[in-house]
Scaffold this motif. Structure first.
Motif, PDB file in Angstrom:
ATOM      1  N   MET A 131       0.959  -1.268   0.022  1.00 46.36           N
ATOM      2  CA  MET A 131      -0.157   0.158   0.190  1.00 46.36           C
ATOM      3  C   MET A 131       0.922   1.360  -0.080  1.00 46.36           C
ATOM      4  SD  MET A 131      -3.071  -1.096   2.412  1.00 46.36           S
ATOM      5  CE  MET A 131      -4.212   0.271   1.949  1.00 46.36           C
ATOM      6  N   SER A 132       2.091   1.144   0.588  1.00 44.74           N
ATOM      7  CA  SER A 132       2.836   2.465   0.625  1.00 44.74           C
ATOM      8  C   SER A 132       3.444   2.543  -0.767  1.00 44.74           C
ATOM      9  CB  SER A 132       4.142   2.143   1.549  1.00 44.74           C
ATOM     10  OG  SER A 132       3.620   1.850   2.930  1.00 44.74           O
ATOM     11  N   VAL A 133       3.660   1.529  -1.490  1.00 40.54           N
ATOM     12  CA  VAL A 133       4.162   1.771  -3.003  1.00 40.54           C
ATOM     13  C   VAL A 133       3.131   2.131  -3.726  1.00 40.54           C
ATOM     14  CG1 VAL A 133       4.964   0.252  -4.933  1.00 40.54           C
ATOM     15  CG2 VAL A 133       5.794  -0.082  -2.716  1.00 40.54           C
ATOM     16  N   ILE A 134       1.956   1.966  -3.597  1.00 42.19           N
ATOM     17  CA  ILE A 134       0.560   2.305  -4.297  1.00 42.19           C
ATOM     18  C   ILE A 134       0.534   3.809  -4.084  1.00 42.19           C
ATOM     19  CG2 ILE A 134      -2.002   2.199  -4.311  1.00 42.19           C
ATOM     20  CD1 ILE A 134      -1.669  -0.671  -4.092  1.00 42.19           C
ATOM     21  N   ALA A 135       0.879   4.404  -2.849  1.00 40.12           N
ATOM     22  CA  ALA A 135       0.712   5.631  -2.425  1.00 40.12           C
ATOM     23  C   ALA A 135       1.576   6.529  -2.977  1.00 40.12           C
ATOM     24  CB  ALA A 135       0.644   5.766  -1.036  1.00 40.12           C
ATOM     25  N   ILE A 136       2.897   5.853  -3.128  1.00 38.05           N
ATOM     26  CA  ILE A 136       4.036   6.564  -3.776  1.00 38.05           C
ATOM     27  C   ILE A 136       3.961   6.632  -5.466  1.00 38.05           C
ATOM     28  CG2 ILE A 136       6.632   6.493  -4.106  1.00 38.05           C
ATOM     29  CD1 ILE A 136       6.982   5.217  -1.251  1.00 38.05           C
ATOM     30  N   GLN A 137       3.571   5.569  -5.764  1.00 42.13           N
ATOM     31  CA  GLN A 137       3.503   5.751  -7.550  1.00 42.13           C
ATOM     32  C   GLN A 137       2.029   6.511  -7.677  1.00 42.13           C
ATOM     33  OE1 GLN A 137       2.960   1.527  -8.114  1.00 42.13           O
ATOM     34  NE2 GLN A 137       5.138   1.077  -8.252  1.00 42.13           N
ATOM     35  N   ALA A 138       1.151   6.702  -7.160  1.00 41.02           N
ATOM     36  CA  ALA A 138      -0.106   7.432  -7.354  1.00 41.02           C
ATOM     37  C   ALA A 138       0.192   9.002  -7.370  1.00 41.02           C
ATOM     38  CB  ALA A 138      -1.306   7.374  -6.460  1.00 41.02           C
ATOM     39  N   GLU A 139       1.371   9.214  -6.483  1.00 38.94           N
ATOM     40  CA  GLU A 139       1.872  10.711  -6.169  1.00 38.94           C
ATOM     41  C   GLU A 139       2.471  11.109  -7.347  1.00 38.94           C
ATOM     42  OE1 GLU A 139       3.624  13.458  -2.568  1.00 38.94           O
ATOM     43  OE2 GLU A 139       3.781  11.254  -2.598  1.00 38.94           O
ATOM     44  N   ALA A 140       3.669  10.044  -7.724  1.00 41.32           N
ATOM     45  CA  ALA A 140       4.449  10.452  -8.837  1.00 41.32           C
ATOM     46  C   ALA A 140       3.866  10.431 -10.154  1.00 41.32           C
ATOM     47  CB  ALA A 140       5.768   9.615  -8.568  1.00 41.32           C
ATOM     48  N   ALA A 141       2.763   9.446 -10.133  1.00 40.31           N
ATOM     49  CA  ALA A 141       2.404   9.233 -11.774  1.00 40.31           C
ATOM     50  C   ALA A 141       2.021  10.474 -12.592  1.00 40.31           C
ATOM     51  CB  ALA A 141       1.012   8.462 -11.651  1.00 40.31           C
ATOM     52  N   PRO A 142       1.395  11.527 -11.942  1.00 38.96           N
ATOM     53  CA  PRO A 142       1.225  12.717 -12.768  1.00 38.96           C
ATOM     54  C   PRO A 142       2.219  13.431 -13.379  1.00 38.96           C
ATOM     55  CG  PRO A 142      -0.165  12.914 -10.878  1.00 38.96           C
ATOM     56  CD  PRO A 142       0.668  11.672 -10.514  1.00 38.96           C
ATOM     57  N   TYR A 143       3.458  13.348 -12.558  1.00 36.53           N
ATOM     58  CA  TYR A 143       4.635  13.996 -13.052  1.00 36.53           C
ATOM     59  C   TYR A 143       5.397  13.519 -14.189  1.00 36.53           C
ATOM     60  CZ  TYR A 143       3.616  16.666  -8.730  1.00 36.53           C
ATOM     61  OH  TYR A 143       3.060  17.208  -7.895  1.00 36.53           O
ATOM     62  N   LYS A 144       4.894  12.103 -14.387  1.00 36.55           N
ATOM     63  CA  LYS A 144       5.552  11.325 -15.593  1.00 36.55           C
ATOM     64  C   LYS A 144       5.080  11.898 -16.922  1.00 36.55           C
ATOM     65  CE  LYS A 144       6.682   7.376 -12.820  1.00 36.55           C
ATOM     66  NZ  LYS A 144       6.401   5.936 -12.610  1.00 36.55           N
ATOM     67  N   THR A 145       3.931  12.699 -16.912  1.00 32.87           N
ATOM     68  CA  THR A 145       3.188  13.063 -18.353  1.00 32.87           C
ATOM     69  C   THR A 145       3.276  14.664 -18.311  1.00 32.87           C
ATOM     70  OG1 THR A 145       1.954  11.089 -18.285  1.00 32.87           O
ATOM     71  CG2 THR A 145       1.243  12.976 -19.626  1.00 32.87           C
ATOM     72  N   PRO A 146       3.862  15.413 -19.475  1.00 36.29           N
ATOM     73  CA  PRO A 146       3.480  16.837 -19.219  1.00 36.29           C
ATOM     74  C   PRO A 146       2.159  17.148 -19.415  1.00 36.29           C
ATOM     75  CG  PRO A 146       5.271  15.787 -21.021  1.00 36.29           C
ATOM     76  CD  PRO A 146       4.497  14.855 -20.637  1.00 36.29           C
ATOM     77  N   ASP A 147       1.866  18.202 -18.822  1.00 31.59           N
ATOM     78  CA  ASP A 147       0.864  18.935 -18.626  1.00 31.59           C
ATOM     79  C   ASP A 147      -0.546  17.641 -18.708  1.00 31.59           C
ATOM     80  OD1 ASP A 147       1.796  21.386 -19.126  1.00 31.59           O
ATOM     81  OD2 ASP A 147       1.885  21.198 -21.182  1.00 31.59           O
ATOM     82  N   PRO A 148      -0.500  17.103 -17.538  1.00 33.56           N
ATOM     83  CA  PRO A 148      -1.453  15.949 -17.542  1.00 33.56           C
ATOM     84  C   PRO A 148      -2.981  16.596 -17.035  1.00 33.56           C
ATOM     85  CG  PRO A 148      -0.285  16.259 -15.298  1.00 33.56           C
ATOM     86  CD  PRO A 148       0.452  16.934 -16.371  1.00 33.56           C
ATOM     87  N   PRO A 149      -3.869  15.876 -17.663  1.00 30.65           N
ATOM     88  CA  PRO A 149      -5.099  16.596 -17.580  1.00 30.65           C
ATOM     89  C   PRO A 149      -5.553  16.724 -15.962  1.00 30.65           C
ATOM     90  CG  PRO A 149      -5.479  14.672 -19.163  1.00 30.65           C
ATOM     91  CD  PRO A 149      -3.898  14.653 -18.459  1.00 30.65           C
ATOM     92  N   LYS A 150      -6.674  17.475 -15.475  1.00 31.01           N
ATOM     93  CA  LYS A 150      -6.804  17.622 -14.230  1.00 31.01           C
ATOM     94  C   LYS A 150      -7.495  16.612 -13.888  1.00 31.01           C
ATOM     95  CE  LYS A 150      -9.762  20.779 -11.276  1.00 31.01           C
ATOM     96  NZ  LYS A 150     -10.671  21.906 -11.273  1.00 31.01           N
ATOM     97  N   GLU A 151      -8.131  15.878 -14.676  1.00 31.06           N
ATOM     98  CA  GLU A 151      -9.087  14.548 -14.139  1.00 31.06           C
ATOM     99  C   GLU A 151      -8.183  13.443 -13.689  1.00 31.06           C
ATOM    100  OE1 GLU A 151      -9.686  16.130 -16.856  1.00 31.06           O
ATOM    101  OE2 GLU A 151     -11.671  17.249 -16.685  1.00 31.06           O
ATOM    102  N   LEU A 152      -7.114  13.538 -14.502  1.00 33.17           N
ATOM    103  CA  LEU A 152      -5.979  12.355 -14.218  1.00 33.17           C
ATOM    104  C   LEU A 152      -5.222  12.857 -12.805  1.00 33.17           C
ATOM    105  CD1 LEU A 152      -4.602   9.927 -15.296  1.00 33.17           C
ATOM    106  CD2 LEU A 152      -2.872  11.322 -16.375  1.00 33.17           C
ATOM    107  N   VAL A 153      -4.924  13.931 -12.796  1.00 34.64           N
ATOM    108  CA  VAL A 153      -4.149  14.073 -11.461  1.00 34.64           C
ATOM    109  C   VAL A 153      -5.231  14.091 -10.207  1.00 34.64           C
ATOM    110  CG1 VAL A 153      -3.331  16.320 -10.079  1.00 34.64           C
ATOM    111  CG2 VAL A 153      -2.892  16.162 -12.526  1.00 34.64           C
ATOM    112  N   GLU A 154      -6.577  14.266 -10.598  1.00 37.36           N
ATOM    113  CA  GLU A 154      -7.487  14.176  -9.338  1.00 37.36           C
ATOM    114  C   GLU A 154      -7.728  12.803  -9.025  1.00 37.36           C
ATOM    115  OE1 GLU A 154     -11.001  16.348 -10.536  1.00 37.36           O
ATOM    116  OE2 GLU A 154     -10.145  18.177 -10.016  1.00 37.36           O
ATOM    117  N   SER A 155      -7.646  11.977  -9.989  1.00 40.28           N
ATOM    118  CA  SER A 155      -7.770  10.541 -10.042  1.00 40.28           C
ATOM    119  C   SER A 155      -6.761   9.688  -9.000  1.00 40.28           C
ATOM    120  CB  SER A 155      -7.948   9.862 -11.161  1.00 40.28           C
ATOM    121  OG  SER A 155      -9.213  10.233 -11.961  1.00 40.28           O
ATOM    122  N   PHE A 156      -5.475  10.166  -9.550  1.00 41.00           N
ATOM    123  CA  PHE A 156      -4.452   9.667  -8.790  1.00 41.00           C
ATOM    124  C   PHE A 156      -4.227  10.066  -7.457  1.00 41.00           C
ATOM    125  CE2 PHE A 156      -2.528   8.895 -12.892  1.00 41.00           C
ATOM    126  CZ  PHE A 156      -2.210   7.391 -12.784  1.00 41.00           C
TER     127      PHE A 156
END
Length: 418
Positions: free
Chosen positions: A221-246
């Motif tokens: 669960m700690s790995v999931i939280a870390i990956q969810a926090e870092a995922a939006p920064y792997k894509t330039p200008d991520p959509p707002k909905e994607l950021v909110e989902s993560f």
């Protein structure tokens, strides 16, 4: 009787009655002997039985000498009388009812035909000891019958005062009943202690499993939280909905992790072990550790090894660890064989070792703790059940002890499967 003739009805009824009486006397009237304390058993020799033989020899010598001095019969008959009076004592530990019957018949026959009771002190002592054994081991109706027969025989065969005859029967019977009651209470207490010990071992093993699974689940669960926090920064200008989902995924993971720690954290010890939980990847080290302790261990793998769910990986390692520990403790020097079968739906773990006959019962004890810190078969079975699998442990026809565990690879409890 002609070959083709049938037995008469009287003969048939007599044989049936004889068989019924023999069955009634031989079956269900004598309890098994209670285990002796350790100080009464030396190298599998029952010291009480040895003492009975010694006392029987002393009584035989005294009776033979007394009867010879009174000249009640010739030397051969005196030897036979002394043997009949004293030999039953040697068998009372193993056949108390038979020993008492033999002693009673010999004492009544000899006392009525040859000598007064004062001359047969050795035979009377043997009879009292056999009556005591009957009171300790036999059913109540047998004890009452033996006591009544003692009183009647003392009064009518030896001419004793009724009070003396009653006391002669009452003392060994009451002593036997007291010992019998104490043994019964001790046995019931031992049964309750074993039951409570098994329950305590089960609860402790469940706590240990919960602590280990807490570490495994918390890590993921700690790995999931870390990956969810870092995922939006792997894509330039991520959509707002994607950021909110993560962000929601991360918040849910952190919330679940907090709840898990709140519920299961109380099960952790005051000095928690920070070592990563082991798995089958550490099996070689475990086997080498067993070999360094002097155990001959061989290992084999069938199927294609592949990554396993963390719970299965941990439980398989712990089962092998417990089985090896039990083998080293209860069958020292025995060769141990460890096999892993990677199937499509389950992982099968087999641990087999030679089982010395004298240690087989100890290795079957469910509540016996192991050197690995678990609780033997209870711990192994609980781990398999937790994963929806099953575990069997016991001796084989070849004189070996075999532990077999089947651990499903889908990690779904059995009651939830279609």
């Amino acid at each position: 009787m002609n070959p083709g003739s049938s037995p008469s009805p009287r003969t048939g009824r007599g044989a049936t009655a004889t068989r019924r009486i023999a069955a009634m006397v031989a079956v269900g009237v004598t309890r098994p002997p209670a285990p002796r304390p350790r100080w009464l058993v030396r190298r599998r020799v029952d010291l009480v039985a040895v003492a009975d033989v010694i006392v029987a020899l002393i009584c035989f010598s005294a009776t033979n000498s007394t009867l010879s001095n009174h000249h009640v019969a010739n030397a051969g008959m005196i030897f036979l009388i002394s043997l009949a009076l004293c030999a039953p004592l040697a068998a009372r530990t193993y056949l108390p009812l038979t020993a008492w019957c033999a002693s009673a018949l010999a004492l009544f026959w000899v006392g009525g035909a040859y000598s007064p009771v004062g001359v047969l002190a050795g035979g009377v002592l043997v009879y009292i000891l056999c009556l005591y054994a009957v009171a300790v081991r036999c059913e109540s109706w047998v004890v009452v019958t033996a006591g009544v027969a003692t009183v009647i025989g003392g009064v009518f065969v030896y001419g004793l005062n009724p009070v003396t005859a009653i006391l002669t029967a009452a003392v060994p019977v009451l002593a036997g009943l007291v010992i019998r009651t104490r043994r019964g209470n001790t046995e019931r207490l031992a049964v309750q202690e074993r039951r409570h010990e098994g329950e305590r071992a089960l609860l402790e093993e469940r706590q240990r499993i919960a602590r280990e699974l807490h570490d495994v689940v918390a890590h993921h669960m700690s790995v999931i939280a870390i990956q969810a926090e870092a995922a939006p920064y792997k894509t330039p200008d991520p959509p707002k909905e994607l950021v909110e989902s993560f962000a929601e995924i991360r918040a849910s993971a952190l919330s679940g992790l907090k709840e898990l720690r709140r519920v299961l954290g109380v099960l952790r010890s005051e000095t928690p072990d920070t070592t990563p939980q082991p798995g089958l990847g550490d099996l070689d080290g475990l086997l080498e550790s067993a070999r360094s302790a002097g155990v001959t261990v061989t290992a084999g793998i069938t199927g294609t090894p592949r990554p396993l769910p963390d719970g299965v990986d941990l439980s398989a390692y712990r089962i092998v660890q417990e089985a090896l520990s039990n083998a080293m403790r209860h069958a020292p020097g025995a060769a141990v064989e460890v096999k892993l079968y990677y199937g499509d739906a389950a992982l099968v773990v087999e641990v087999r070792n030679d089982c010395p006959p004298g240690n087989r019962s100890a290795e079957l004890r469910d509540d016996m703790p192991s050197e690995g810190g678990g609780h033997g078969i209870i711990g192994m079975r609980e781990r398999a059940t937790m994963l929806g699998g099953h575990l069997q442990a016991g001796p084989t026809e070849k004189g070996e002890f075999l532990v077999t565990a089947a651990l499903p690879l889908d990690n779904e409890p059995a009651e939830n499967r279609p």
